[in-house]
Design a protein around this motif. Structure first.
Motif, PDB file in Angstrom:
ATOM      1  N   ILE A   1      -4.881  -3.868  -8.475  1.00 16.70           N
ATOM      2  CA  ILE A   1      -4.346  -2.532  -9.159  1.00 16.70           C
ATOM      3  C   ILE A   1      -5.490  -1.798  -8.490  1.00 16.70           C
ATOM      4  CG2 ILE A   1      -2.736  -1.082  -9.881  1.00 16.70           C
ATOM      5  CD1 ILE A   1      -1.809  -2.830 -11.830  1.00 16.70           C
ATOM      6  N   VAL A   2      -5.143  -0.449  -7.164  1.00 11.86           N
ATOM      7  CA  VAL A   2      -6.461   0.073  -6.905  1.00 11.86           C
ATOM      8  C   VAL A   2      -5.682   1.420  -6.500  1.00 11.86           C
ATOM      9  CG1 VAL A   2      -7.735   0.812  -5.286  1.00 11.86           C
ATOM     10  CG2 VAL A   2      -8.182  -1.443  -5.273  1.00 11.86           C
ATOM     11  N   PRO A   3      -5.504   2.504  -7.736  1.00 12.40           N
ATOM     12  CA  PRO A   3      -5.317   3.723  -8.108  1.00 12.40           C
ATOM     13  C   PRO A   3      -4.937   4.038  -6.234  1.00 12.40           C
ATOM     14  CG  PRO A   3      -7.310   3.890  -9.253  1.00 12.40           C
ATOM     15  CD  PRO A   3      -7.049   2.859  -8.228  1.00 12.40           C
ATOM     16  N   GLY A   4      -4.231   5.179  -5.842  1.00  9.97           N
ATOM     17  CA  GLY A   4      -4.192   6.195  -4.789  1.00  9.97           C
ATOM     18  C   GLY A   4      -5.044   7.416  -4.770  1.00  9.97           C
ATOM     19  N   ARG A   5      -5.395   8.459  -4.308  1.00  7.83           N
ATOM     20  CA  ARG A   5      -5.705   9.627  -4.245  1.00  7.83           C
ATOM     21  C   ARG A   5      -4.899  10.503  -4.140  1.00  7.83           C
ATOM     22  NH1 ARG A   5     -10.904   9.438  -3.237  1.00  7.83           N
ATOM     23  NH2 ARG A   5     -12.125   7.357  -2.650  1.00  7.83           N
ATOM     24  N   ASP A   6      -3.502  10.136  -3.720  1.00  5.95           N
ATOM     25  CA  ASP A   6      -2.579  10.990  -4.154  1.00  5.95           C
ATOM     26  C   ASP A   6      -2.058  12.126  -4.967  1.00  5.95           C
ATOM     27  OD1 ASP A   6       0.399  11.802  -2.899  1.00  5.95           O
ATOM     28  OD2 ASP A   6       0.444  11.561  -5.018  1.00  5.95           O
ATOM     29  N   LYS A   7      -2.241  13.616  -5.358  1.00  6.86           N
ATOM     30  CA  LYS A   7      -2.498  14.956  -6.041  1.00  6.86           C
ATOM     31  C   LYS A   7      -1.195  13.968  -7.822  1.00  6.86           C
ATOM     32  CE  LYS A   7       1.723  17.508  -4.117  1.00  6.86           C
ATOM     33  NZ  LYS A   7       1.688  18.567  -3.675  1.00  6.86           N
ATOM     34  N   GLY A   8      -0.223  13.232  -6.924  1.00  5.68           N
ATOM     35  CA  GLY A   8       0.713  12.926  -7.945  1.00  5.68           C
ATOM     36  C   GLY A   8      -0.169  12.040  -9.175  1.00  5.68           C
ATOM     37  N   VAL A   9      -1.474  11.452  -8.841  1.00  8.62           N
ATOM     38  CA  VAL A   9      -1.999  10.337  -9.390  1.00  8.62           C
ATOM     39  C   VAL A   9      -3.159  10.603 -10.271  1.00  8.62           C
ATOM     40  CG1 VAL A   9      -3.344   7.946  -9.780  1.00  8.62           C
ATOM     41  CG2 VAL A   9      -2.501   8.087  -7.048  1.00  8.62           C
ATOM     42  N   GLY A  10      -2.437  10.118 -12.084  1.00  8.37           N
ATOM     43  CA  GLY A  10      -2.741  11.045 -13.047  1.00  8.37           C
ATOM     44  C   GLY A  10      -4.661  10.830 -12.702  1.00  8.37           C
ATOM     45  N   LEU A  11      -5.329  11.572 -13.740  1.00  8.33           N
ATOM     46  CA  LEU A  11      -6.431  11.537 -14.135  1.00  8.33           C
ATOM     47  C   LEU A  11      -6.850  10.356 -14.630  1.00  8.33           C
ATOM     48  CD1 LEU A  11      -9.334  12.960 -13.479  1.00  8.33           C
ATOM     49  CD2 LEU A  11      -9.238  14.216 -15.773  1.00  8.33           C
TER      50      LEU A  11
ATOM     51  N   ILE B   1       0.486  -1.099  -0.040  1.00  5.62           N
ATOM     52  CA  ILE B   1       0.377  -0.049  -0.159  1.00  5.62           C
ATOM     53  C   ILE B   1       1.101   1.443  -0.225  1.00  5.62           C
ATOM     54  CG2 ILE B   1      -2.134   1.131   1.356  1.00  5.62           C
ATOM     55  CD1 ILE B   1      -2.627  -1.717   2.647  1.00  5.62           C
ATOM     56  N   GLN B   2       0.925   2.054  -0.766  1.00 11.05           N
ATOM     57  CA  GLN B   2       0.986   3.431  -1.701  1.00 11.05           C
ATOM     58  C   GLN B   2       0.444   4.323  -1.293  1.00 11.05           C
ATOM     59  OE1 GLN B   2       5.484   3.182  -0.774  1.00 11.05           O
ATOM     60  NE2 GLN B   2       4.318   1.856   0.404  1.00 11.05           N
ATOM     61  N   LYS B   3       1.202   5.442  -1.843  1.00 10.95           N
ATOM     62  CA  LYS B   3       0.176   7.339  -1.455  1.00 10.95           C
ATOM     63  C   LYS B   3      -0.499   6.777  -2.542  1.00 10.95           C
ATOM     64  CE  LYS B   3       2.790  10.133   1.680  1.00 10.95           C
ATOM     65  NZ  LYS B   3       3.652  11.010   1.644  1.00 10.95           N
ATOM     66  N   ASP B   4       0.062   6.296  -3.718  1.00  9.37           N
ATOM     67  CA  ASP B   4      -0.436   6.247  -5.340  1.00  9.37           C
ATOM     68  C   ASP B   4      -0.663   5.496  -5.792  1.00  9.37           C
ATOM     69  OD1 ASP B   4       1.704   4.839  -6.005  1.00  9.37           O
ATOM     70  OD2 ASP B   4       2.265   5.550  -7.343  1.00  9.37           O
ATOM     71  N   GLY B   5      -1.184   3.931  -4.931  1.00 12.09           N
ATOM     72  CA  GLY B   5      -2.048   3.364  -5.019  1.00 12.09           C
ATOM     73  C   GLY B   5      -1.832   1.844  -4.381  1.00 12.09           C
ATOM     74  N   THR B   6      -2.546   0.806  -4.104  1.00 12.30           N
ATOM     75  CA  THR B   6      -2.217  -0.455  -3.733  1.00 12.30           C
ATOM     76  C   THR B   6      -2.185  -1.433  -5.034  1.00 12.30           C
ATOM     77  OG1 THR B   6      -3.841   0.434  -2.014  1.00 12.30           O
ATOM     78  CG2 THR B   6      -3.565  -2.133  -2.588  1.00 12.30           C
ATOM     79  N   TRP B   7      -1.806  -2.216  -4.632  1.00 17.80           N
ATOM     80  CA  TRP B   7      -1.211  -3.335  -5.502  1.00 17.80           C
ATOM     81  C   TRP B   7      -0.767  -4.830  -4.181  1.00 17.80           C
ATOM     82  CZ3 TRP B   7       3.529  -3.297  -9.911  1.00 17.80           C
ATOM     83  CH2 TRP B   7       2.916  -1.904 -10.164  1.00 17.80           C
ATOM     84  N   SER B   8      -1.910  -5.727  -5.449  1.00 12.68           N
ATOM     85  CA  SER B   8      -2.149  -7.297  -4.381  1.00 12.68           C
ATOM     86  C   SER B   8      -1.813  -7.996  -5.315  1.00 12.68           C
ATOM     87  CB  SER B   8      -3.478  -7.334  -3.272  1.00 12.68           C
ATOM     88  OG  SER B   8      -4.747  -6.890  -3.834  1.00 12.68           O
ATOM     89  N   PHE B   9      -1.292  -9.520  -4.935  1.00 13.53           N
ATOM     90  CA  PHE B   9      -1.826 -10.616  -5.802  1.00 13.53           C
ATOM     91  C   PHE B   9      -1.744 -11.845  -4.865  1.00 13.53           C
ATOM     92  CE2 PHE B   9       1.021 -14.174  -6.890  1.00 13.53           C
ATOM     93  CZ  PHE B   9       0.431 -14.326  -8.119  1.00 13.53           C
ATOM     94  N   ASP B  10      -2.871 -12.074  -5.296  1.00 11.75           N
ATOM     95  CA  ASP B  10      -3.632 -13.572  -4.855  1.00 11.75           C
ATOM     96  C   ASP B  10      -3.188 -15.111  -5.233  1.00 11.75           C
ATOM     97  OD1 ASP B  10      -5.176 -13.525  -7.091  1.00 11.75           O
ATOM     98  OD2 ASP B  10      -7.156 -13.097  -6.337  1.00 11.75           O
ATOM     99  N   GLY B  11      -2.078 -14.390  -5.707  1.00 12.37           N
ATOM    100  CA  GLY B  11      -2.058 -16.478  -6.809  1.00 12.37           C
ATOM    101  C   GLY B  11      -2.819 -16.485  -7.898  1.00 12.37           C
ATOM    102  N   ASP B  12      -3.219 -15.691  -8.746  1.00 14.15           N
ATOM    103  CA  ASP B  12      -4.447 -15.878  -9.589  1.00 14.15           C
ATOM    104  C   ASP B  12      -4.254 -14.159 -10.267  1.00 14.15           C
ATOM    105  OD1 ASP B  12      -5.039 -18.553  -9.174  1.00 14.15           O
ATOM    106  OD2 ASP B  12      -7.140 -17.913  -7.696  1.00 14.15           O
ATOM    107  N   ALA B  13      -3.805 -13.490  -9.980  1.00 18.96           N
ATOM    108  CA  ALA B  13      -4.120 -11.609 -10.405  1.00 18.96           C
ATOM    109  C   ALA B  13      -3.599 -11.180  -9.860  1.00 18.96           C
ATOM    110  CB  ALA B  13      -5.127 -11.672 -10.571  1.00 18.96           C
ATOM    111  N   VAL B  14      -2.542  -9.844 -10.577  1.00 16.34           N
ATOM    112  CA  VAL B  14      -1.976  -8.380  -9.768  1.00 16.34           C
ATOM    113  C   VAL B  14      -4.065  -7.743  -8.876  1.00 16.34           C
ATOM    114  CG1 VAL B  14      -1.152  -6.553  -9.302  1.00 16.34           C
ATOM    115  CG2 VAL B  14      -0.026  -9.660  -9.840  1.00 16.34           C
TER     116      VAL B  14
END
Length: 293
Positions: free
Chosen positions: A20-30, A5-18
């Motif tokens: 990706i959820v974008p964060g709310r940091d100002k550096g995250v593009g539209l 979990i980071q400011k610009d997003g969260t990555w998780s891996f469950d064995g079958d897929a990655v």
């Protein structure tokens, strides 16, 4: 479950897929904010890396797997890239653990890192409407609508709004504004003849001027592209077996070894799973290969 979990997003891996959820940091593009959560199946991944010196994690997808990456062709800025994550120094260990988990799964599942001939990601959700540059593009999953604004050249706006179906299209392109050159979202109709006019005059293009919302037009392009035939797809229909047989017969002596034929079988399987080939077409093409073992 491996997760970072980071400011610009969260990555998780469950064995079958990655996931990706974008964060709310100002550096995250539209674009990333609008696209929202993305699930990348393991068989669509070519590789994953963590670069501590650049404080970045990067997911590399198989060529042709994602319609968004195909239409943008490496031209997205880092802030708009959904497959890049900024990793703070104190989270290096977590990032490396996730990378190891994904790499181990790729090895265990023997995922081919090569290109694919069918999209493995569904593309942006629809309906989708984006206003940028000299117009607004709307897509409902089957039809594209283009409307104009006060910045549109009269030669283009005088014809009024344009509406056309996906099946009427031969191509869709997105190009960002760069330097003194404006960008565009361009739709090419299958019935078009000759060269297209400049985007500012083209009634099937939206001209982009380099502003904040321009990358969102890439989402429209990707949503349309995923519903069109994949550019690397093998021929389908009644001629599929004949085309495959002709291709194999043309191969030089020694090229039809078992490894090459097995690779072709895997490609056909991906085309069938992706809905490009019907069950009958897949069976016929498979038999054409099996006869050469």
């Amino acid at each position: 479950m491996a997760e970072i979990i980071q400011k610009d997003g969260t990555w998780s891996f469950d064995g079958d897929a990655v996931h990706i959820v974008p964060g709310r940091d100002k550096g995250v593009g539209l674009l990333r904010q609008t696209l929202g959560a993305v699930t990348v199946p393991l068989h669509a991944i070519a590789g994953v890396s963590h670069e501590p010196g650049r404080k970045a994690g990067r997911l590399r997808l198989r060529d042709g797997a994602d319609p968004l990456l195909r239409v943008t062709a490496g031209r997205l800025p880092d802030s708009s890239d959904p497959y890049q994550l900024t990793v703070e120094p104190d989270r290096t260990g977590v990032a490396e653990y996730l990378v190891d988990e994904v790499r181990n799964a790729l090895l265990l599942d023997q995922v081919d890192a090569g290109p694919v001939a069918t999209y493995l990601l569904p593309g942006p959700p629809v309906p989708l409407t984006v206003g940028a540059g000299d117009g607004t593009a709307a897509f409902d999953g089957s039809r594209v609508s283009l409307t104009w604004n006060w910045k549109t050249e009269e030669a283009k706006s005088s014809g009024g709004p344009r509406t056309f179906a996906v099946e009427d299209l031969a191509a869709v392109e997105w190009y960002p504004a760069m330097g003194l050159d404006n960008g565009y979202l361009r739709f090419t109709l299958a019935s078009a003849t000759g060269s297209a006019p400049e985007p500012k005059y083209d009634p099937h293009s939206v001209e982009l001027f380099g502003f904040k919302k321009d990358p969102l037009m890439a989402l429209v392009a990707a949503a349309v592209a995923v519903r069109m035939p994949h550019p690397a797809a093998a021929p389908s229909g009644p001629a599929a077996e004949a085309a495959l047989t002709k291709e194999l017969d043309r191969a030089p002596e020694g090229a039809q070894d078992h490894d090459a034929l097995l690779r072709r079988l895997r490609e056909l399987g991906e085309l069938h799973q992706g809905g490009i080939l019907t069950a009958d077409e897949f069976a016929a093409a498979k038999q054409a290969i099996l006869r050469r073992f």
